[in-house]
Write a protein that holds these residues in place. Structure first.
Motif, PDB file in Angstrom:
ATOM      1  N   UNK A 207       0.846  -1.190   0.000  1.00 35.01           N
ATOM      2  CA  UNK A 207       0.000   0.000   0.000  1.00 35.01           C
ATOM      3  C   UNK A 207       0.881   1.239   0.000  1.00 35.01           C
ATOM      4  N   UNK A 208       0.323   2.346  -0.508  1.00 33.73           N
ATOM      5  CA  UNK A 208       0.983   3.647  -0.416  1.00 33.73           C
ATOM      6  C   UNK A 208       0.207   4.473   0.603  1.00 33.73           C
ATOM      7  N   UNK A 209       0.900   4.950   1.620  1.00 30.04           N
ATOM      8  CA  UNK A 209       0.294   5.699   2.718  1.00 30.04           C
ATOM      9  C   UNK A 209       0.578   7.179   2.508  1.00 30.04           C
ATOM     10  N   UNK A 210      -0.481   7.966   2.309  1.00 29.05           N
ATOM     11  CA  UNK A 210      -0.311   9.374   1.990  1.00 29.05           C
ATOM     12  C   UNK A 210      -0.539  10.290   3.176  1.00 29.05           C
ATOM     13  N   UNK A 211       0.362  11.246   3.344  1.00 29.14           N
ATOM     14  CA  UNK A 211       0.203  12.301   4.344  1.00 29.14           C
ATOM     15  C   UNK A 211       0.158  13.639   3.620  1.00 29.14           C
ATOM     16  N   UNK A 212      -0.738  14.510   4.063  1.00 30.83           N
ATOM     17  CA  UNK A 212      -0.935  15.780   3.391  1.00 30.83           C
ATOM     18  C   UNK A 212       0.234  16.727   3.556  1.00 30.83           C
ATOM     19  N   UNK A 213       0.496  17.485   2.499  1.00 32.67           N
ATOM     20  CA  UNK A 213       1.503  18.541   2.546  1.00 32.67           C
ATOM     21  C   UNK A 213       0.865  19.812   2.007  1.00 32.67           C
ATOM     22  N   UNK A 214       1.379  20.947   2.398  1.00 29.05           N
ATOM     23  CA  UNK A 214       0.837  22.217   1.939  1.00 29.05           C
ATOM     24  C   UNK A 214       0.021  22.908   3.007  1.00 29.05           C
ATOM     25  N   UNK A 215      -0.338  24.163   2.729  1.00 27.87           N
ATOM     26  CA  UNK A 215      -1.015  24.999   3.716  1.00 27.87           C
ATOM     27  C   UNK A 215      -2.531  24.881   3.678  1.00 27.87           C
ATOM     28  N   UNK A 216      -3.083  24.384   2.575  1.00 26.48           N
ATOM     29  CA  UNK A 216      -4.534  24.272   2.459  1.00 26.48           C
ATOM     30  C   UNK A 216      -5.029  23.167   3.391  1.00 26.48           C
ATOM     31  N   UNK A 217      -5.821  23.524   4.380  1.00 23.95           N
ATOM     32  CA  UNK A 217      -6.276  22.556   5.374  1.00 23.95           C
ATOM     33  C   UNK A 217      -7.377  21.645   4.843  1.00 23.95           C
ATOM     34  N   UNK A 218      -8.111  22.114   3.838  1.00 21.61           N
ATOM     35  CA  UNK A 218      -9.247  21.340   3.337  1.00 21.61           C
ATOM     36  C   UNK A 218      -8.857  20.350   2.246  1.00 21.61           C
ATOM     37  N   UNK A 219      -7.970  20.784   1.365  1.00 33.48           N
ATOM     38  CA  UNK A 219      -7.565  19.934   0.244  1.00 33.48           C
ATOM     39  C   UNK A 219      -6.046  19.885   0.206  1.00 33.48           C
ATOM     40  N   UNK A 220      -5.506  18.699   0.357  1.00 36.74           N
ATOM     41  CA  UNK A 220      -4.063  18.566   0.457  1.00 36.74           C
ATOM     42  C   UNK A 220      -3.498  17.677  -0.643  1.00 36.74           C
ATOM     43  N   UNK A 221      -2.272  17.991  -1.036  1.00 39.46           N
ATOM     44  CA  UNK A 221      -1.496  17.042  -1.818  1.00 39.46           C
ATOM     45  C   UNK A 221      -0.898  16.026  -0.852  1.00 39.46           C
ATOM     46  N   UNK A 222      -0.361  14.954  -1.418  1.00 38.53           N
ATOM     47  CA  UNK A 222       0.142  13.891  -0.561  1.00 38.53           C
ATOM     48  C   UNK A 222       1.587  13.547  -0.881  1.00 38.53           C
TER      49      UNK A 222
END
Length: 611
Positions: free
Chosen positions: A292-307
């Motif tokens: 599996x690939x486990x994604x954690x959000x990056x970036x300042x947008x709290x609602x929609x994040x890149x991973x």
């Protein structure tokens, strides 16, 4: 007498079975002894065209196809030419002339096709296997494909065919999914879902709002409150409905969320409903082969994040740190992955495999026989396993002996990529510089909701953008002194239902550097707008091709109207939503010059530039 008839019927049935088995045997044979060929892109003034190369990178079949798929075991490949689809052999000869509106790639040795409102299926030799015309034919999965026929009330009913085109499940279903593990979820009526076998026998019925495809022994179901859980074949609730989103089980894991937001948080549960990975991730991808690939959000947008992703196994062991911006599915112990700089292969431990090529840019890598196909930054090319590039598409497009157009890659950020046209060969270098300056300005995309980008484009390598943008171009028309370009783009705001396509079609005089407006085509003293409006309104009213245009939305063409021309026609286009639905794309009206000959300014610079 009755016994004799029964014996004859039985013998005929046995003979049919033998013939069908023999056909399947032949289809399963890999008889192609010719050298392996691979689709390869070439950028030309006629557009981005595909031919086929051999393992050394030599072009064997010259580029002339707008789409080209891999060759199958019988030595045939699906191609698209002039908006029609056909089948060629390894000599480039047509097995099926390009007469179809679409042919899919081969899956389980079959491909579906459509021509007008008719759909069917062919085998790997190009022979039609369907026994009648359908209005829907899906891909084969486990020897069955969904087929559909229209009903009197305008809906469709569905059933299944086998690899010989025989209808194995009667066409009476209102919903039909692909088979998986020998069963499929269907609906005979609106009240319940049913699980059937490959002959259409009902295994069980389920009265839920939703039941997903069967897989790994369980199915997702939704209760009346909108929550998801899991049931087995017998309808037993194995895992209670407590989730707001839930995917099916793969390799013993299911990805779920108890909150149901775009970025989760997501976790992964086992078949006992226990968390193998706690619900703390903004994304979890199931990669196959127990990874599996486990994604954690990056970036300042709290609602929609890149991973950014780490690799884990299905037992709950995180094998790597969060290293990768993209990860593909595993096959034979390898998957492709990308970071900010490169794309490469990783092994089953999630480690970079340095024995195989590491390429600059982002995209995907696929092993094809002894070659590696690299679709990187939307530019496909090939390497051998010694990391040597054996074929790469050209960056310089020759228009004639004087003029050419260079594809310049502008990529300030992994999520922002544009190929900018750079004109070469203009005798007056000041004119050439001005043309290229304006083309760069037209190619760049500045989001209207980004305050930082109001006046100029400022994107840094480490910026975490809340959108993706890709821009490219092709040659729309070139003749004499006139060059018409097709500047395309696709803007996708994270979390949106879909992206927005962008189209600009500058008409450029390569001698003077003029960028023409639509009005430049017409006699100045004539109010040409009313003539063009009248023609377009007639086309909307009389041509069924435009029946999807929203009623009364077309009012008039604008002086900055999107348009392009070729030798004999004017094309007026409107972006999605302006006069029609998003699905219609850019609605285009083709107007022959012969129809507007009396208002064209034949002494004007625009007309004379290509005549």
């Amino acid at each position: 007498m009755h016994i004799l008839i029964s014996v004859n019927i039985l013998m005929e049935k046995n003979m049919r079975d033998i013939k069908n088995k023999f056909k399947r045997y032949l289809r399963n044979m890999a008889i192609d002894k010719t050298p392996k060929l691979y689709p390869a892109l070439k950028n030309t003034k006629e557009g981005n065209l595909y031919g086929y190369i051999d393992e050394t990178g030599k072009m064997i079949i010259e580029p002339k196809f707008t789409t080209a798929y891999d060759f199958n075991n019988w030595g045939f490949a699906v191609i698209e030419e002039n908006n029609k689809w056909g089948l060629i052999n390894t000599k480039g000869e047509y097995k099926i002339m390009p007469i179809y509106d679409y042919i899919s790639d081969f899956i389980e040795k079959t491909a579906s096709f459509n021509k007008g409102e008719i759909m069917g299926a062919i085998d790997e030799k190009g022979d039609i296997i369907t026994k009648r015309n359908y209005n829907f034919v899906g891909n084969f999965n486990e020897g069955r494909a969904v087929v559909g026929l229209p009903t009197k009330n305008g809906d469709s009913k569905y059933g299944y065919i086998d690899a010989d085109g025989n209808e194995r499940v009667k066409i009476e279903l209102i919903l039909a999914n692909d088979f998986n593990e020998g069963v499929a979820i269907v609906k005979f009526n609106e009240d319940e879902y049913s699980l059937i076998d490959k002959e259409g026998n009902i295994i069980n019925n389920y009265k839920y709002s939703f039941v997903s495809q069967y897989g790994d022994g369980l199915m997702v179901f939704q209760n009346k409150e909108g929550l998801y859980g899991f049931i087995d074949k017998d309808g037993n609730e194995v895992i209670k409905p407590i989730y707001k989103t839930a995917n099916g089980f793969v390799d013993g894991l299911a990805v779920v969320s108890e909150e149901g937001e775009f970025n989760g948080p997501f976790g992964a549960i086992n078949k006992q409903g226990k968390y193998v990975y706690k619900p703390i991730f903004s994304d979890i991808r199931q990669l196959g082969e127990e990874r599996v690939a486990l994604g954690m959000g990056i970036g300042k947008d709290e609602n929609i994040k890149r991973n950014i992703y780490a690799i884990g196994d299905t037992k709950g062991n995180k094998l790597t740190d969060f290293l990768y911006l993209d990860v593909g599915n595993y096959k034979d112990g390898l998957a492709y992955a990308s970071d900010e700089e490169n794309t490469f292969f990783i092994n089953s431990l999630g480690e970079k495999d340095i024995r195989l090529p590491i390429v600059s840019g982002s995209g995907q890598l696929i092993i094809k026989d002894n070659l590696i196909y690299a679709d990187i930054d939307y530019s496909p090319y090939y390497l051998d396993k010694n990391k040597k590039i054996i074929y790469k598409p050209n960056d310089l497009i020759e228009l004639d002996k004087q003029y050419s157009v260079l594809k310049f890659k502008y990529k300030p950020n992994i999520n922002y990529l544009i190929y900018v046209p750079v004109i070469k060969g203009v005798k007056n270098k000041e004119v050439q510089n001005n043309i290229n300056k304006k083309l760069k300005e037209m190619s760049l995309f500045i989001p209207i909701n980004d305050e930082k980008q109001t006046k100029e484009l400022i994107i840094n390598k480490d910026d975490v953008l809340n959108y993706d943008y890709f821009g490219d171009f092709s040659i729309k028309y070139f003749n004499k002194d006139l060059l018409v370009l097709n500047l395309t783009g696709y803007y996708y705001l994270l979390g949106a239902a879909h992206g927005m396509p962008i189209l600009k079609t500058p008409s450029i005089n390569l001698i003077t550097g003029e960028f023409y407006n639509l009005s430049d085509l017409f006699i100045p003293s004539i109010y040409w707008v009313s003539d063009i409006n009248k023609i377009i309104k007639e086309m909307i009213d009389e041509d069924k091709k435009y029946e999807y245009v929203f009623k009364d939305t077309f009012k008039t063409v604008r002086f900055d109207q999107g348009f392009y021309i070729d030798k004999e026609n004017l094309y007026i286009y409107f972006p999605p939503y302006e006069i029609g639905p998003y699905s219609a794309g850019f609605i285009t009206f083709k107007i022959p010059f012969s129809k507007i000959d009396n208002i064209i300014n034949k002494k004007g610079s625009f007309y004379k530039s290509f005549n």
